[in-house]
Write an enzyme that holds these catalytic residues in place. Structure first.
Site, PDB file in Angstrom:
ATOM      1  N   GLN A  12      -3.761   9.351   6.724  1.00  0.00           N
ATOM      2  CA  GLN A  12      -5.188   9.435   6.393  1.00  0.00           C
ATOM      3  C   GLN A  12      -6.065   8.902   7.533  1.00  0.00           C
ATOM      4  O   GLN A  12      -7.017   9.555   7.948  1.00  0.00           O
ATOM      5  CB  GLN A  12      -5.476   8.644   5.095  1.00  0.00           C
ATOM      6  CG  GLN A  12      -6.893   8.862   4.584  1.00  0.00           C
ATOM      7  CD  GLN A  12      -7.354   7.799   3.568  1.00  0.00           C
ATOM      8  OE1 GLN A  12      -6.722   6.759   3.409  1.00  0.00           O
ATOM      9  NE2 GLN A  12      -8.440   8.065   2.886  1.00  0.00           N
ATOM     10  N   ASP A  53       9.966   7.205  14.833  1.00  0.00           N
ATOM     11  CA  ASP A  53      10.189   6.351  13.670  1.00  0.00           C
ATOM     12  C   ASP A  53       9.768   4.931  14.073  1.00  0.00           C
ATOM     13  O   ASP A  53      10.210   4.428  15.112  1.00  0.00           O
ATOM     14  CB  ASP A  53      11.692   6.406  13.330  1.00  0.00           C
ATOM     15  CG  ASP A  53      12.049   5.559  12.122  1.00  0.00           C
ATOM     16  OD1 ASP A  53      11.247   4.673  11.745  1.00  0.00           O
ATOM     17  OD2 ASP A  53      13.140   5.778  11.574  1.00  0.00           O
ATOM     18  N   TYR A 142       2.853  -4.461  -1.716  1.00  0.00           N
ATOM     19  CA  TYR A 142       1.941  -4.037  -0.647  1.00  0.00           C
ATOM     20  C   TYR A 142       1.134  -5.245  -0.152  1.00  0.00           C
ATOM     21  O   TYR A 142       1.048  -5.514   1.049  1.00  0.00           O
ATOM     22  CB  TYR A 142       1.015  -2.955  -1.204  1.00  0.00           C
ATOM     23  CG  TYR A 142      -0.057  -2.453  -0.269  1.00  0.00           C
ATOM     24  CD1 TYR A 142       0.252  -1.715   0.863  1.00  0.00           C
ATOM     25  CD2 TYR A 142      -1.410  -2.690  -0.541  1.00  0.00           C
ATOM     26  CE1 TYR A 142      -0.745  -1.234   1.698  1.00  0.00           C
ATOM     27  CE2 TYR A 142      -2.412  -2.204   0.289  1.00  0.00           C
ATOM     28  CZ  TYR A 142      -2.074  -1.478   1.401  1.00  0.00           C
ATOM     29  OH  TYR A 142      -3.059  -1.004   2.229  1.00  0.00           O
ATOM     30  N   LYS A 146       1.046  -7.299   3.374  1.00  0.00           N
ATOM     31  CA  LYS A 146      -0.206  -7.420   4.135  1.00  0.00           C
ATOM     32  C   LYS A 146      -0.489  -8.890   4.499  1.00  0.00           C
ATOM     33  O   LYS A 146      -0.883  -9.183   5.626  1.00  0.00           O
ATOM     34  CB  LYS A 146      -1.375  -6.806   3.358  1.00  0.00           C
ATOM     35  CG  LYS A 146      -1.346  -5.273   3.322  1.00  0.00           C
ATOM     36  CD  LYS A 146      -1.431  -4.690   4.719  1.00  0.00           C
ATOM     37  CE  LYS A 146      -1.291  -3.192   4.761  1.00  0.00           C
ATOM     38  NZ  LYS A 146      -1.085  -2.668   6.129  1.00  0.00           N
TER      39      LYS A 146
HETATM   40  N1  SER Z   1      -6.267   2.014  -0.230  1.00  0.00           N
HETATM   41  C1  SER Z   1      -5.190   1.099  -0.422  1.00  0.00           C
HETATM   42  C2  SER Z   1      -4.513   1.322  -1.714  1.00  0.00           C
HETATM   43  O1  SER Z   1      -5.183   1.729  -2.658  1.00  0.00           O
HETATM   44  C3  SER Z   1      -5.681  -0.310  -0.381  1.00  0.00           C
HETATM   45  O2  SER Z   1      -5.711  -0.744   0.904  1.00  0.00           O
HETATM   46  O3  SER Z   1      -3.370   1.051  -1.833  1.00  0.00           O
END
Ligand code: SER
Length: 314
Positions: A12, A53, A142, A146
């Site tokens: 994206q 990769d 996630y 981060k």
């Molecule tokens: N756009 C991302 C998500 O929704 C958040 O950083 O996972």
């Protein structure tokens, strides 16, 4: 002169960042790389483009030597909802990729940009106007990657002098490449469905408030933070940046001004709703504004005007 490697270039952000960087620094000075060479091949082949990769150290090093790369944009990541479906893979790609690229940056003296996210916050974080420095106890894998990534980037800067920088993006809205597997993706899908079928079934509840940003602002943030005068940077990893804040109900209302017959309905996905509920309602991005002059251009109204114009023409 910068020589840049963008890894995760077909995604994206990458599919719009690569053309912007090539425009600024010259086509041949920006190497695009992704594991997927089919997606956005036309855009990325406008300059050097490799199948790479993020975990393949030798191939990345070869590319860095060949193109005398001095700056890396690391855009490889599994987003929040996708991460919950496969936490082990999320750790392997998000952290494994970052560790690999930080080591390469250390050895080959590269600056490195890695985006963090609103996902780096959790339920115990202050929800409104979330400060730059605050509690970070995310409850998604996630978010865990981060926060660990932010700390590791700071560590590589302090310990080895690697010029690692980043921003904490809110949800990003774009019209070139759709995001996949994120929680804020609804704010992209809603525009496509509004044009195609004049209705949208939203997976978040109507009053879920999240920070968002239109892609042109996100691209500028990525370029500007890497261009910023290092003497002014106190934070480096990672700056809160935001542009607007809305709920599904509010974005639907804005779209209705252009497409009066548009209707939104709600079919809440408990996984993504829980993720969204654990994130801030809004972030305070004054550190980015003070330290490197961050300023957004698009708000909900101007973004909606542009999104609908672009998608209608297409
Ligand atoms: N756009 C991302 C998500 O929704 C958040 O950083 O996972």
């Amino acid at each position: 002169m910068k020589n840049i490697l963008v890894i995760g270039a077909a995604g994206q952000i990458g599919s719009e960042l690569v053309p912007a960087l090539r425009n600024k620094y010259g086509k041949n000075n920006v190497v695009a790389a992704d594991l997927n060479t089919e997606l956005n091949a036309e855009i990325l082949q406008d300059g050097p483009f490799y199948k790479l990769d993020v975990l393949d150290t030798d191939s990345i090093v070869k590319t860095i030597k060949e193109h005398k790369v001095d700056t890396i944009y690391n855009l490889v990541a599994l987003l929040s909802a996708r991460g919950e479906a496969d936490p082990q893979l999320s750790w392997k790609i998000n952290m494994g990729g970052l560790v690999n690229l930080l080591e390469i940056s250390r050895e080959y003296n590269c600056a490195i940009f890695t985006p963090s996210s609103i996902g780096a916050f959790g339920p115990s974080t202050p929800k409104d106007k979330t400060p730059q420095d605050t509690i970070q106890r995310p409850t998604t894998i996630y978010g865990v990657t981060k926060v660990a990534g932010e700390l590791l980037c700071d560590y590589y800067y302090k310990r080895f002098g690697v010029d690692a920088r980043g921003v904490r993006y809110p949800g990003i809205i774009s019209n070139v490449t759709a995001p996949g597997g994120g929680t804020t993706d609804y704010a992209v899908h809603i525009y496509y469905d509004a044009i195609k079928q004049k209705n949208y079934s939203c997976f978040l509840s109507e009053d879920t408030s999240l920070d968002m940003m239109y892609m042109p602002d996100a691209i500028r943030a990525a370029i500007d933070v890497m261009e910023a005068d290092p003497a002014r940077l106190i934070h480096r990893n990672c700056f809160n940046v935001t542009a607007m804040n809305f709920t599904p109900k509010e974005i639907a209302k804005e779209i209705k001004k252009h497409i009066p017959e548009f209707e939104i309905s709600y079919n809440v996905d408990p996984v993504r709703q829980a993720i969204a509920d654990s994130w801030p309602n809004s972030m305070d991005d004054s550190a980015a504004r003070d330290e490197w002059g961050w300023k957004h251009e698009y708000d909900l109204k101007s973004m909606t005007d542009d999104m609908l114009k672009v998608l209608k023409n297409r």
